[in-house]
Design an enzyme around this catalytic site. Structure first.
Site, mmCIF file in Angstrom:
data_model
loop_
_atom_site.group_PDB
_atom_site.id
_atom_site.type_symbol
_atom_site.label_atom_id
_atom_site.label_comp_id
_atom_site.label_asym_id
_atom_site.label_seq_id
_atom_site.Cartn_x
_atom_site.Cartn_y
_atom_site.Cartn_z
ATOM 1 N N LYS A 1 0.822 -1.212 0.000
ATOM 2 C CA LYS A 1 0.000 0.000 0.000
ATOM 3 C C LYS A 1 0.863 1.272 0.000
ATOM 4 O O LYS A 1 2.063 1.219 0.289
ATOM 5 C CB LYS A 1 -0.942 -0.034 1.209
ATOM 6 C CG LYS A 1 -1.955 -1.209 1.154
ATOM 7 C CD LYS A 1 -2.972 -1.135 2.294
ATOM 8 C CE LYS A 1 -3.970 -2.290 2.220
ATOM 9 N NZ LYS A 1 -5.023 -2.183 3.270
ATOM 10 N N PHE B 1 -15.720 3.536 6.660
ATOM 11 C CA PHE B 1 -14.365 3.948 6.291
ATOM 12 C C PHE B 1 -14.087 3.834 4.791
ATOM 13 O O PHE B 1 -12.951 4.026 4.344
ATOM 14 C CB PHE B 1 -13.326 3.139 7.080
ATOM 15 C CG PHE B 1 -13.461 1.640 6.913
ATOM 16 C CD1 PHE B 1 -12.946 0.990 5.796
ATOM 17 C CD2 PHE B 1 -14.095 0.883 7.881
ATOM 18 C CE1 PHE B 1 -13.070 -0.380 5.632
ATOM 19 C CE2 PHE B 1 -14.231 -0.499 7.737
ATOM 20 C CZ PHE B 1 -13.710 -1.124 6.600
ATOM 21 N N ARG C 1 -1.536 -14.141 4.751
ATOM 22 C CA ARG C 1 -2.243 -13.490 5.866
ATOM 23 C C ARG C 1 -1.424 -13.582 7.156
ATOM 24 O O ARG C 1 -1.411 -12.653 7.961
ATOM 25 C CB ARG C 1 -3.628 -14.124 6.082
ATOM 26 C CG ARG C 1 -4.574 -14.046 4.878
ATOM 27 C CD ARG C 1 -5.184 -12.706 4.648
ATOM 28 N NE ARG C 1 -6.043 -12.259 5.716
ATOM 29 C CZ ARG C 1 -6.826 -11.172 5.642
ATOM 30 N NH1 ARG C 1 -6.852 -10.449 4.519
ATOM 31 N NH2 ARG C 1 -7.571 -10.806 6.646
ATOM 32 N N THR D 1 -5.137 -6.861 10.892
ATOM 33 C CA THR D 1 -5.502 -5.627 10.178
ATOM 34 C C THR D 1 -5.049 -4.380 10.937
ATOM 35 O O THR D 1 -4.507 -3.445 10.350
ATOM 36 C CB THR D 1 -7.037 -5.563 10.000
ATOM 37 O OG1 THR D 1 -7.481 -6.796 9.426
ATOM 38 C CG2 THR D 1 -7.455 -4.417 9.124
ATOM 39 N N ARG E 1 2.629 -5.934 9.136
ATOM 40 C CA ARG E 1 1.866 -4.797 9.659
ATOM 41 C C ARG E 1 2.463 -4.286 10.959
ATOM 42 O O ARG E 1 2.453 -3.083 11.219
ATOM 43 C CB ARG E 1 0.393 -5.171 9.791
ATOM 44 C CG ARG E 1 -0.281 -5.133 8.401
ATOM 45 C CD ARG E 1 -1.613 -5.787 8.384
ATOM 46 N NE ARG E 1 -2.377 -5.459 7.177
ATOM 47 C CZ ARG E 1 -3.481 -6.077 6.825
ATOM 48 N NH1 ARG E 1 -3.977 -7.051 7.587
ATOM 49 N NH2 ARG E 1 -4.119 -5.745 5.723
ATOM 50 N N ASN F 1 -2.181 0.461 6.563
ATOM 51 C CA ASN F 1 -1.629 -0.761 7.156
ATOM 52 C C ASN F 1 -0.737 -1.580 6.213
ATOM 53 O O ASN F 1 -0.634 -2.795 6.342
ATOM 54 C CB ASN F 1 -2.754 -1.601 7.777
ATOM 55 C CG ASN F 1 -3.768 -2.077 6.762
ATOM 56 O OD1 ASN F 1 -3.662 -1.756 5.584
ATOM 57 N ND2 ASN F 1 -4.739 -2.853 7.212
ATOM 58 N N HIS G 1 -2.079 -5.452 1.604
ATOM 59 C CA HIS G 1 -3.346 -6.167 1.436
ATOM 60 C C HIS G 1 -3.034 -7.609 1.089
ATOM 61 O O HIS G 1 -2.067 -7.880 0.381
ATOM 62 C CB HIS G 1 -4.179 -5.571 0.289
ATOM 63 C CG HIS G 1 -5.226 -6.529 -0.209
ATOM 64 N ND1 HIS G 1 -6.451 -6.654 0.401
ATOM 65 C CD2 HIS G 1 -5.200 -7.455 -1.208
ATOM 66 C CE1 HIS G 1 -7.142 -7.612 -0.227
ATOM 67 N NE2 HIS G 1 -6.400 -8.116 -1.207
ATOM 68 N N GLU H 1 -9.443 -11.262 -7.417
ATOM 69 C CA GLU H 1 -8.536 -10.119 -7.296
ATOM 70 C C GLU H 1 -7.388 -10.201 -8.301
ATOM 71 O O GLU H 1 -6.977 -9.183 -8.872
ATOM 72 C CB GLU H 1 -8.003 -10.057 -5.855
ATOM 73 C CG GLU H 1 -9.108 -9.704 -4.858
ATOM 74 C CD GLU H 1 -8.661 -9.752 -3.397
ATOM 75 O OE1 GLU H 1 -7.470 -10.050 -3.132
ATOM 76 O OE2 GLU H 1 -9.499 -9.478 -2.524
HETATM 77 P P1 ATP Z 1 -6.998 -6.067 3.401
HETATM 78 O O1 ATP Z 1 -8.305 -6.420 2.734
HETATM 79 O O2 ATP Z 1 -6.480 -4.704 3.038
HETATM 80 O O3 ATP Z 1 -5.972 -7.148 3.231
HETATM 81 P P2 ATP Z 1 -8.017 -6.999 5.894
HETATM 82 O O4 ATP Z 1 -8.584 -8.142 5.096
HETATM 83 O O5 ATP Z 1 -7.103 -7.340 7.023
HETATM 84 O O6 ATP Z 1 -7.236 -5.995 4.965
HETATM 85 P P3 ATP Z 1 -10.630 -5.795 5.788
HETATM 86 O O7 ATP Z 1 -11.631 -6.024 6.833
HETATM 87 O O8 ATP Z 1 -10.774 -6.505 4.474
HETATM 88 O O9 ATP Z 1 -9.181 -6.095 6.435
HETATM 89 O O10 ATP Z 1 -10.547 -4.234 5.531
HETATM 90 C C1 ATP Z 1 -9.969 -3.716 4.333
HETATM 91 C C2 ATP Z 1 -9.121 -2.541 4.657
HETATM 92 O O11 ATP Z 1 -9.965 -1.484 5.097
HETATM 93 C C3 ATP Z 1 -8.119 -2.731 5.795
HETATM 94 O O12 ATP Z 1 -6.890 -3.279 5.382
HETATM 95 C C4 ATP Z 1 -7.917 -1.320 6.266
HETATM 96 O O13 ATP Z 1 -6.952 -0.646 5.460
HETATM 97 C C5 ATP Z 1 -9.268 -0.688 6.058
HETATM 98 N N1 ATP Z 1 -10.020 -0.699 7.307
HETATM 99 C C6 ATP Z 1 -10.609 -1.756 7.916
HETATM 100 N N2 ATP Z 1 -11.209 -1.403 9.049
HETATM 101 C C7 ATP Z 1 -10.992 -0.057 9.178
HETATM 102 C C8 ATP Z 1 -11.363 0.925 10.134
HETATM 103 N N3 ATP Z 1 -12.071 0.603 11.219
HETATM 104 N N4 ATP Z 1 -10.945 2.197 9.913
HETATM 105 C C9 ATP Z 1 -10.246 2.539 8.822
HETATM 106 N N5 ATP Z 1 -9.859 1.659 7.872
HETATM 107 C C10 ATP Z 1 -10.232 0.389 8.050
HETATM 108 MG MG MG Z 2 -9.733 -7.874 3.326
#
Ligand code: ATP
Ligand code: MG
Length: 140
Positions: A9, A57, A85, A91, A102, A112, A115, A126
């Site tokens: 990112k 968000f 993962r 996250t 992370r 973070n 992805h 994807e």
């Molecule tokens: P990613 O999909 O980026 O790998 P993830 O699967 O761990 O991350 P998701 O629940 O899919 O988490 O959320 C996607 C992305 O949205 C997160 O990586 C983060 O950047 C953002 N995100 C998630 N929760 C929040 C929050 N509460 N506030 C701000 N951003 C958030």
């Molecule tokens: Mg995700």
């Protein structure tokens, strides 16, 4: 053998941590099957994160993901989806285990660093979202 989608990112590319992150994937036995450096358009980022479009968000997420360069990769290896993962960590970097990407490179839950696809099914969607078939090169 599985493939998964990884994105480095903007906070991590701007901090010059592309090499550190790729090194970790390679050290853990994942191989790069496709790779590009790009800046996402708003439309491309919104389509990628479509499952989150009702979340509070979403706007912040799209604006961050388009704020600078990203490195998009297909990674392959044994158990690649779960392995990625695990390498990434939680996250929220405050909850990420020691040594995870992370923990090392995220600034906040939004910024973070990486992805990773959360299932084989999303990995396939994807990878196809970002790469043509002939851009994905199996190295096993
Ligand atoms: P990613 O999909 O980026 O790998 P993830 O699967 O761990 O991350 P998701 O629940 O899919 O988490 O959320 C996607 C992305 O949205 C997160 O990586 C983060 O950047 C953002 N995100 C998630 N929760 C929040 C929050 N509460 N506030 C701000 N951003 C958030
Ligand atoms: Mg995700």
């Amino acid at each position: 053998m599985e493939r998964t989608l990884s994105i480095i990112k903007p906070n991590a590319t701007i901090d010059n941590n592309i090499g550190n992150i790729i090194k970790k994937f390679e050290d853990e036995g994942l191989r790069i099957a496709a790779c590009k450096l790009t800046v996402l358009s708003k439309e491309k980022a919104e389509g990628f994160y479509i499952e989150h479009k009702e979340r509070p968000f979403f706007g912040e997420l799209v604006s961050f993901m388009t704020s600078g360069p990203v490195v998009i990769m297909a990674l392959e290896g044994e158990n690649a989806v779960d392995k990625n993962r695990q390498i990434m960590g939680a996250t929220n970097p405050a909850e990420a285990a020691e040594g995870t990407l992370r923990k090392l490179y995220a600034k906040s839950i939004g910024e973070n660093a990486v992805h990773g696809s959360d299932s084989l099914q999303s990995a396939e969607r994807e990878i196809n979202y970002f790469f043509d078939k002939n851009e994905v090169i199996s190295r096993f």
